[in-house]
Design a protein around this motif. Structure first.
Motif, PDB file in Angstrom:
ATOM      1  N   ILE A   1       0.831  -1.204   0.000  1.00 54.03           N
ATOM      2  CA  ILE A   1       0.000   0.000   0.000  1.00 54.03           C
ATOM      3  C   ILE A   1       0.865   1.254   0.000  1.00 54.03           C
ATOM      4  O   ILE A   1       1.808   1.374   0.783  1.00 54.03           O
ATOM      5  N   SER A   2       0.502   2.176  -0.848  1.00 52.02           N
ATOM      6  CA  SER A   2       1.070   3.524  -0.833  1.00 52.02           C
ATOM      7  C   SER A   2      -0.069   4.500  -0.586  1.00 52.02           C
ATOM      8  O   SER A   2      -1.166   4.311  -1.095  1.00 52.02           O
ATOM      9  N   VAL A   3       0.210   5.513   0.193  1.00 57.40           N
ATOM     10  CA  VAL A   3      -0.766   6.565   0.415  1.00 57.40           C
ATOM     11  C   VAL A   3      -0.449   7.666  -0.588  1.00 57.40           C
ATOM     12  O   VAL A   3       0.596   8.305  -0.500  1.00 57.40           O
ATOM     13  N   LYS A   4      -1.348   7.814  -1.534  1.00 58.34           N
ATOM     14  CA  LYS A   4      -1.162   8.808  -2.594  1.00 58.34           C
ATOM     15  C   LYS A   4      -2.113   9.960  -2.326  1.00 58.34           C
ATOM     16  O   LYS A   4      -3.313   9.764  -2.165  1.00 58.34           O
ATOM     17  N   ILE A   5      -1.535  11.162  -2.253  1.00 55.05           N
ATOM     18  CA  ILE A   5      -2.357  12.336  -1.981  1.00 55.05           C
ATOM     19  C   ILE A   5      -2.009  13.441  -2.969  1.00 55.05           C
ATOM     20  O   ILE A   5      -0.922  13.461  -3.544  1.00 55.05           O
ATOM     21  N   ASN A   6      -2.956  14.332  -3.134  1.00 51.81           N
ATOM     22  CA  ASN A   6      -2.754  15.482  -3.993  1.00 51.81           C
ATOM     23  C   ASN A   6      -2.966  16.727  -3.138  1.00 51.81           C
ATOM     24  O   ASN A   6      -4.075  16.999  -2.703  1.00 51.81           O
ATOM     25  N   PHE A   7      -1.864  17.440  -2.889  1.00 50.06           N
ATOM     26  CA  PHE A   7      -1.907  18.698  -2.139  1.00 50.06           C
ATOM     27  C   PHE A   7      -1.873  19.837  -3.136  1.00 50.06           C
ATOM     28  O   PHE A   7      -0.838  20.110  -3.738  1.00 50.06           O
ATOM     29  N   GLY A   8      -3.001  20.481  -3.348  1.00 50.41           N
ATOM     30  CA  GLY A   8      -3.051  21.649  -4.217  1.00 50.41           C
ATOM     31  C   GLY A   8      -2.459  21.441  -5.599  1.00 50.41           C
ATOM     32  O   GLY A   8      -1.732  22.292  -6.103  1.00 50.41           O
ATOM     33  N   GLY A   9      -2.734  20.298  -6.193  1.00 48.67           N
ATOM     34  CA  GLY A   9      -2.245  20.008  -7.537  1.00 48.67           C
ATOM     35  C   GLY A   9      -0.922  19.268  -7.586  1.00 48.67           C
ATOM     36  O   GLY A   9      -0.475  18.872  -8.654  1.00 48.67           O
ATOM     37  N   GLN A  10      -0.291  19.057  -6.438  1.00 45.64           N
ATOM     38  CA  GLN A  10       0.979  18.331  -6.392  1.00 45.64           C
ATOM     39  C   GLN A  10       0.735  16.913  -5.876  1.00 45.64           C
ATOM     40  O   GLN A  10       0.269  16.722  -4.758  1.00 45.64           O
TER      41      GLN A  10
END
Length: 179
Positions: free
Chosen positions: A123-132
């Protein structure tokens, strides 16, 4: 029987079931999630409008705002379990009952997925912070959204006590059941 009682009976984590026979990464994380589910169930059981609007100070979140945040934290983990990127700017607009139900069902879904199909090491936690876009190992989910959800569930319990509605004293977190 009241409608709220019917709903309560169908929600998971009013009690924690028996523990696994063996210790694996997945069984330990499952038990952590079950402990969170039990705490959340009882911290949110019987909240009143006055409890939901309670804020310890003017610059604090209301209890309802905290419930929205906890729901978002569970969504972040669900996204990770499905190998999807979580958009951190997501806002949710639901009723208390919807937040409570959907959060408990998310926790149950996590628990079930860990037992049946998910391997934490993958598992990887993939997040998008303000387009990044960013990706982190599951370690960050433990010290991030899972621990944060536990922290904020305690905040709900504390807030409801301060607003005059302490949670059920028969809910024993050590045993995971009512006494």
């Amino acid at each position: 029987m009241k409608e709220s009682e019917k709903t309560n009976e169908s929600l998971p984590f009013s009690e924690i079931g028996p523990y696994a026979d063996n210790f694996t990464t997945e069984t330990v994380i499952t038990r952590l999630i079950e402990g969170l589910g039990f705490r959340y169930y009882w911290a949110t059981d019987g909240l009143r409008d006055i409890d939901l609007s309670y804020k310890p100070s003017d610059d604090s979140r209301s209890s309802l705002d905290v419930l929205e945040h906890i729901y978002g934290l569970t969504e972040m983990i669900i996204y990770a379990f499905h190998n999807k990127e979580y958009p951190t700017e997501t806002k949710y607009e639901m009723s208390f009952s919807e937040y409570r139900t959907k959060t408990l069902l998310n926790l149950k879904k996590m628990s079930d997925m860990l037992i049946k199909e998910v391997k934490i090491s993958e598992i990887s936690v993939k997040i998008n912070f303000g387009g990044q876009s960013m990706s982190f190992p599951f370690w960050n989910a433990i010290n991030g959204p899972l621990s944060d959800a536990i922290w904020h569930t305690g905040q709900i319990a504390s807030n409801r006590r301060a607003s005059g509605n302490p949670f059920n004293s028969k809910a024993q977190v050590f045993l995971g059941k009512l006494m």
